[in-house]
Scaffold this motif. Structure first.
Motif, PDB file in Angstrom:
ATOM      1  N   UNK A  15       0.850  -1.191   0.000  1.00 58.54           N
ATOM      2  CA  UNK A  15       0.000   0.000   0.000  1.00 58.54           C
ATOM      3  C   UNK A  15       0.884   1.239   0.000  1.00 58.54           C
ATOM      4  N   UNK A  16       0.330   2.337  -0.495  1.00 58.01           N
ATOM      5  CA  UNK A  16       1.032   3.626  -0.506  1.00 58.01           C
ATOM      6  C   UNK A  16       0.128   4.644   0.176  1.00 58.01           C
ATOM      7  N   UNK A  17       0.661   5.305   1.199  1.00 58.62           N
ATOM      8  CA  UNK A  17      -0.110   6.311   1.939  1.00 58.62           C
ATOM      9  C   UNK A  17       0.611   7.650   1.809  1.00 58.62           C
ATOM     10  N   UNK A  18      -0.114   8.674   1.361  1.00 59.10           N
ATOM     11  CA  UNK A  18       0.471  10.005   1.163  1.00 59.10           C
ATOM     12  C   UNK A  18      -0.370  11.032   1.902  1.00 59.10           C
ATOM     13  N   UNK A  19       0.309  11.827   2.729  1.00 57.79           N
ATOM     14  CA  UNK A  19      -0.331  12.958   3.394  1.00 57.79           C
ATOM     15  C   UNK A  19      -0.005  14.213   2.603  1.00 57.79           C
ATOM     16  N   UNK A  20      -1.006  14.872   2.043  1.00 62.72           N
ATOM     17  CA  UNK A  20      -0.818  16.073   1.226  1.00 62.72           C
ATOM     18  C   UNK A  20      -0.979  17.301   2.115  1.00 62.72           C
ATOM     19  N   UNK A  21       0.110  18.066   2.246  1.00 63.08           N
ATOM     20  CA  UNK A  21       0.093  19.232   3.143  1.00 63.08           C
ATOM     21  C   UNK A  21      -0.282  20.521   2.418  1.00 63.08           C
ATOM     22  N   UNK A  48       7.359  16.010  11.813  1.00 61.73           N
ATOM     23  CA  UNK A  48       7.033  14.817  12.593  1.00 61.73           C
ATOM     24  C   UNK A  48       5.509  14.662  12.708  1.00 61.73           C
ATOM     25  N   UNK A  49       4.823  15.768  12.959  1.00 61.39           N
ATOM     26  CA  UNK A  49       3.362  15.696  13.094  1.00 61.39           C
ATOM     27  C   UNK A  49       2.727  15.242  11.788  1.00 61.39           C
ATOM     28  N   UNK A  50       3.211  15.773  10.658  1.00 62.24           N
ATOM     29  CA  UNK A  50       2.659  15.391   9.361  1.00 62.24           C
ATOM     30  C   UNK A  50       2.921  13.910   9.073  1.00 62.24           C
ATOM     31  N   UNK A  51       4.122  13.459   9.350  1.00 56.91           N
ATOM     32  CA  UNK A  51       4.448  12.047   9.089  1.00 56.91           C
ATOM     33  C   UNK A  51       3.632  11.124  10.013  1.00 56.91           C
ATOM     34  N   UNK A  52       3.454  11.518  11.246  1.00 52.61           N
ATOM     35  CA  UNK A  52       2.695  10.669  12.171  1.00 52.61           C
ATOM     36  C   UNK A  52       1.226  10.551  11.765  1.00 52.61           C
ATOM     37  N   UNK A  53       0.682  11.607  11.161  1.00 45.88           N
ATOM     38  CA  UNK A  53      -0.689  11.524  10.648  1.00 45.88           C
ATOM     39  C   UNK A  53      -0.781  10.524   9.507  1.00 45.88           C
ATOM     40  N   UNK A  54       0.263  10.507   8.666  1.00 49.09           N
ATOM     41  CA  UNK A  54       0.298   9.514   7.587  1.00 49.09           C
ATOM     42  C   UNK A  54       0.494   8.122   8.170  1.00 49.09           C
ATOM     43  N   UNK A  55       1.346   8.027   9.170  1.00 55.11           N
ATOM     44  CA  UNK A  55       1.643   6.738   9.801  1.00 55.11           C
ATOM     45  C   UNK A  55       0.375   6.117  10.390  1.00 55.11           C
ATOM     46  N   UNK A  56      -0.509   6.941  10.883  1.00 58.10           N
ATOM     47  CA  UNK A  56      -1.747   6.438  11.495  1.00 58.10           C
ATOM     48  C   UNK A  56      -2.665   5.772  10.477  1.00 58.10           C
ATOM     49  N   UNK A  57      -2.481   6.098   9.181  1.00 60.07           N
ATOM     50  CA  UNK A  57      -3.324   5.516   8.132  1.00 60.07           C
ATOM     51  C   UNK A  57      -2.762   4.199   7.589  1.00 60.07           C
ATOM     52  N   UNK A  58      -1.528   3.862   7.976  1.00 58.46           N
ATOM     53  CA  UNK A  58      -0.892   2.650   7.445  1.00 58.46           C
ATOM     54  C   UNK A  58      -1.511   1.412   8.077  1.00 58.46           C
ATOM     55  N   UNK A  59      -1.715   0.389   7.260  1.00 57.24           N
ATOM     56  CA  UNK A  59      -2.267  -0.875   7.757  1.00 57.24           C
ATOM     57  C   UNK A  59      -1.261  -2.022   7.627  1.00 57.24           C
ATOM     58  N   UNK A  60      -0.208  -1.844   6.896  1.00 59.96           N
ATOM     59  CA  UNK A  60       0.781  -2.907   6.708  1.00 59.96           C
ATOM     60  C   UNK A  60       1.577  -3.120   7.991  1.00 59.96           C
ATOM     61  N   UNK A  61       2.255  -4.277   8.083  1.00 60.26           N
ATOM     62  CA  UNK A  61       3.055  -4.585   9.275  1.00 60.26           C
ATOM     63  C   UNK A  61       4.359  -3.789   9.318  1.00 60.26           C
TER      64      UNK A  61
END
Length: 580
Positions: A15-21, A48-61
């Motif tokens: 999967x690919x997760x992108x947070x658009x700022x 860090x805050x932006x990356x952590x928001x993207x990280x929260x959407x990740x479902x992979x291990x």
């Protein structure tokens, strides 16, 4: 670059997760076309805050982090599965290649290396500097990014006692392949975030260190960088890299004694030892401690095995320490190993010029034009060296080549016109010298006058003209010219010699002796100058002055056999006269 980034992970990730700022181009469209999940977030000046928001959407291990200006190396497709299967690893340090447009560039504490990649997307770039960062890690609630800039999950992994292993694949970073204006805007942005991070975490040694790097490398603000690195060392005296960069900041402000002490602290606290020894060698060299500099460069080479740049510095230090031929041979050898490095050519040119081997310096400067990517200053320096050798046709050819490459350069154009004038003057002066040697003093005078009319009344030409007029019988006029030339260039030994010869020719030995002694005062002492002044006073039978001149000469040159012999002869001559 986003499209290339996403294309590089096709078939590798689930999967690919992108947070658009807040992009205002086609980024979201490109991302969705590659199957990415894209969501909008507000930019709050915090990576860090932006990356952590993207990280929260990740479902992979597992999480693989790439920026839009980065590419995953093709070999990673085969290398990643064994890493993901490791039972205890929680994160991997990944090697990141930062590509540069010039092999002579530096980045952080590293020099650029020649690009040896076969990856189609990056092989056109000539150089890179490599660093490592944790870019692959397990999805875990205790693993998240920290820091509004230079954000990392490494802090959390270390605090939680989780295992960090070494990855065996590459990420290719193209962020430094940009125009100067874009890079400068990027550096200003990062500096602003670094200052914010420091306000948020005033006791964080790494925050001070990171901002110090921005000030040092991108803004050349050495005093501010020094303050930041010094504070980082106070907060964490075991932070070897901070001691190292503190030494660099001190060295760049000319405080080499303090820099050496800082490099020593870096060596004792885990600093990168090859860089420590190299930069310590630089400071020792700048302090004139050439033998110690040689030892530091040799220690760096022992650690690296091979480095043409450091070996080149060693060659320069060897020359200054007295090993001239050994040092020159080393400088030439490393150019054979890395012929396109401008810095290596520059050191050979500087060494030859310092040794007074101008022809070798000129040849080295011209070799650089052929082998390295020449700039305007390279053509100017090569032409200047040839001008000192009076090789005017070569000067003109070099400047012509420079203008072919840089047709808008006013500096090259001005130098070219001056070289043409000097070439004409030199040819006219040469004809005058030929006529003078043949005894045709009237013709010599005409050529010298023509050269003066073309380029102005230069002291050397005026002096030659005066000598020709003397030989024509125009004694007063000639002597006036010779003295006028000396007033314009009172430190030219050649002009004094011509005046002395003219005074003797006119039967004025007293004036010749005065000129010889003035030469000693204005040009500086030399055994031959003392001998000539003493011989002129001897011609006038002024023996006390003769003795004074010879004794003064011996005080300056106590090992001069000729001065001692002359003194013995004069004393042997004077003693019988005094007894009589």
């Amino acid at each position: 670059t986003l499209g290339r980034c996403l294309e590089s992970v096709r078939g590798v990730v689930d999967e690919i997760v992108i947070a658009d700022t807040g992009s205002n181009d086609r980024s979201r469209e490109i991302a969705r076309r590659h199957g990415a999940t894209v969501f909008q977030i507000a930019w709050e000046q915090n990576f860090a805050k932006a990356r952590n928001l993207a990280l929260a959407r990740v479902r992979a291990d597992w999480v693989l982090v790439l920026d839009a200006d980065e590419l995953l190396d093709p070999a990673a497709k085969e290398l990643l599965p064994p890493l993901l299967a490791h039972p205890t690893a929680m994160g991997y340090l990944v090697q990141i290649r930062n590509y540069l447009l010039d092999l002579n560039c530096h980045l952080w504490d590293q020099k650029a290396k020649p690009n040896d990649s076969t990856f189609e997307c990056v092989r056109q770039y000539p150089a890179y500097v490599q660093h490592e960062n944790i870019r692959l890690f397990r999805r875990h609630p205790d693993i998240y990014f920290v820091g509004c800039v230079h954000e990392t999950v490494g802090t959390r992994l270390l605090e939680a006692g989780m295992k960090i292993s070494a990855g065996n694949f590459l990420i290719h970073h193209l962020g430094f392949i940009a125009d100067d204006h874009a890079l400068h805007r990027k550096w200003e942005f990062y500096r602003d975030l670094g200052r914010q991070k420091l306000r948020d975490r005033p006791e964080d040694a790494n925050a001070h260190f990171e901002l110090g790097l921005e000030e040092l490398e991108h803004f050349r603000n050495y005093e501010e960088a020094l303050r930041l690195f010094s504070r980082a060392c106070e907060l964490n005296p075991r932070l070897g890299v901070a001691w190292f960069f503190r030494g660099l900041a001190l060295a760049r402000t000319g405080r080499h004694h303090e820099a050496i002490e800082s490099f020593k602290r870096a060596a004792n606290t885990g600093g990168k030892m090859d860089a420590v020894h190299e930069n310590m060698g630089d400071s020792l060299y700048n302090l004139g401690r050439y033998e110690s500099a040689c030892r530091s460069y040799e220690q760096a080479l022992d650690l690296l095995g091979k480095s043409p740049q450091i070996e080149s510095k060693l060659g320069l230090a060897e020359i200054r320490a007295g090993g001239i031929e050994e040092g020159l041979a080393r400088l030439r050898r490393v150019i054979e190993q890395e012929p396109h490095s401008a810095e290596l050519h520059d050191r050979l040119v500087a060494a030859c010029a310092w040794l007074g081997r101008l022809r070798e310096a000129a040849e080295a400067a011209e070799a650089k034009l052929a082998l390295a990517a020449p700039q305007i200053e390279d053509f100017m320096r090569a032409a200047s060296l040839r001008a000192q050798l009076h090789d005017w046709q070569i000067v003109i050819n070099l400047l012509n080549r420079g203008l072919d490459r840089f047709p808008q350069s006013a500096k090259l154009r001005e130098a070219f016109l001056e070289a043409e004038r000097q070439s004409v003057r030199a040819e006219t002066e040469r004809k005058g010298d030929e006529q003078y040697q043949q005894g045709n003093f009237e013709y010599a005078r005409r050529y010298y006058l023509e050269a003066i009319e073309r380029l102005g009344n230069q002291p050397q030409l005026e002096s030659k003209l005066g000598l020709a007029e003397m030989r024509m019988g125009r004694t007063h006029q000639g002597l006036v010219r010779l003295r006028a030339a000396l007033e314009k260039d009172p430190q030219s030994a050649e002009l004094y010699d011509r005046l002395m010869g003219a005074c003797l020719l006119a039967g004025r030995p007293e004036e010749a002796a005065d000129a010889a002694e003035r030469k000693l005062m204005m040009v500086g002492p030399h055994p031959d100058s003392y001998l000539r002044a003493a011989s002129l006073r001897a011609l006038l039978r002024q023996w006390p002055q003769v003795l004074n001149l010879l004794q003064e000469g011996i005080s300056h040159f106590p090992d001069s056999i000729r001065l001692k012999t002359a003194l013995d002869e004069v004393q042997a001559h004077i003693l019988p006269m005094s007894q009589a």
